[in-house]
Enzyme design. Structure first.
Site: not given
Ligand SMILES: NC(=O)c1ccc[n+]([C@@H]2O[C@H](COP(=O)([O-])OP(=O)(O)OC[C@H]3O[C@@H](n4cnc5c(N)ncnc54)[C@H](OP(=O)(O)O)[C@@H]3O)[C@@H](O)[C@H]2O)c1
Length: 295
Positions: A47, A52, A77, A110, A149, A170, A198-199, A252
């Protein structure tokens, strides 16, 4: 060590590994070696996003690894400052150049809106952007489309105008922020929910030694992070954790050899919803800009 050999089949038949690799991480976002390591560990679904600044080093790692492009699933995205019909087309060109590829497997909007103003403009902007994305699929530069989102009301505004439906969405999802209504809506519409953060970016309430996650980790001989990822997968969600260290990358992936019980899933779903990271699609939109001058 379990390999990522389990898949979700999306509404258009496309198969996605049940676990992906996130690339928005200040520790490693620009370092190609981290993506080399993730590939060596066995990650195949990555991803990224124009925002980013990880597209370029990820692309370099994909090129240098010697494996065929088709072995990988690359999701990118376009950011809200790249939206609109023309903006989206230019954004894809930049992303493809940075990644050094001629197609994306998944391309996502995004963020559903550009401002938190309570006007309706975002609906038309989403539709115009989506029209450009659909043309990319027709041209073959993008294989599948998705959103990020988007809460149910954002999808409700977009879906009636889609010729090609989003296959993924997402959302921030983890124990302590499980967004059950949004996830149920995605499942009902056959849109695969993907969990970002996710963490919970190691939120103190999740990793507390006296918390429920620590208790379950001890019971199963796993780490708190492995319990968090397993929880998501058993809820039919696809997590994309980011990890700087190789030991974390491997840990993970090592989550396919145990099952939480229905009762434990319920307990985790019902944890106090107090560990979200503070960026809401409608009310607290991140104030960030893409770098569009790098190519
Ligand atoms: N669509 C969106 O709006 C959106 C927003 C945010 C993120 N994302 C995506 O979601 C991905 C994941 O989110 P994230 O990276 O922000 O947060 P995250 O995955 O919830 O947490 C990452 C943190 O967890 C640590 N970690 C990873 N594995 C671990 C393990 N096994 N044991 C202990 N600690 C571990 C990492 O450590 P290190 O720092 O040492 O690696 C890092 O500090 C991003 O990389 C990005 O691709 C999407």
């Amino acid at each position: 060590m379990s390999l990522i050999n389990q898949f979700y089949t999306l509404s258009d038949g496309f198969k996605l590994p049940k676990l992906g690799f996130g690339t928005f991480n200040e520790q490693f976002v620009q370092y190609q070696e981290k993506y080399n390591e993730a590939i060596e560990c066995g990650y195949r679904f990555f991803d990224t996003a124009s925002l980013y600044e990880s597209e370029r080093p990820l692309g370099a790692a994909l090129k240098d690894c010697g494996l065929p492009r088709e072995e990988f699933i690359i999701e990118s995205k376009l950011w809200y400052d790249e939206m609109g019909y023309d903006g989206a087309k230019r954004a894809l060109e930049r992303s493809l150049k940075r990644l050094g590829t001629d197609y994306l497997d998944l391309y996502l909007i995004h963020w559903p809106r550009q401002t938190g103003a309570f006007d309706e403009d975002w609906k038309e902007l989403d539709r115009q952007t989506w029209r450009a994305l659909e043309e990319m699929v027709e041209e073959g530069t993008v294989k599948h489309l998705g959103t990020s989102n988007f809460l149910p009301h954002h999808l409700e505004a977009l879906l009636p105008h889609c010729n090609i439906k989003p296959v993924v969405n997402q959302l921030e999802l983890h124990p302590g922020y499980s967004q059950e209504a949004a996830v149920a809506y995605c499942h009902e519409k056959k849109i695969q929910p993907i969990a970002y953060c996710p963490l919970a970016r190691q939120h103190p309430l999740c990793i507390a030694e006296d918390g429920i996650l620590a208790y379950l980790a001890k019971q199963y001989g796993k780490s708190i992070q492995q319990i968090m990822l397993r929880f998501l997968i058993q809820k039919g969600i696809l997590p994309i954790p980011g990890a700087d260290r190789k030991e974390y990358m491997l840990a993970n992936m090592d989550i396919f050899d145990f099952d939480l019980t229905a009762e434990e899933l319920s307990i985790l779903s019902c944890m106090p919803q107090n560990t979200w990271l503070g960026e809401h699609p409608d009310f607290s939109i991140p104030d960030r800009k893409t770098n569009q001058d790098d190519i």
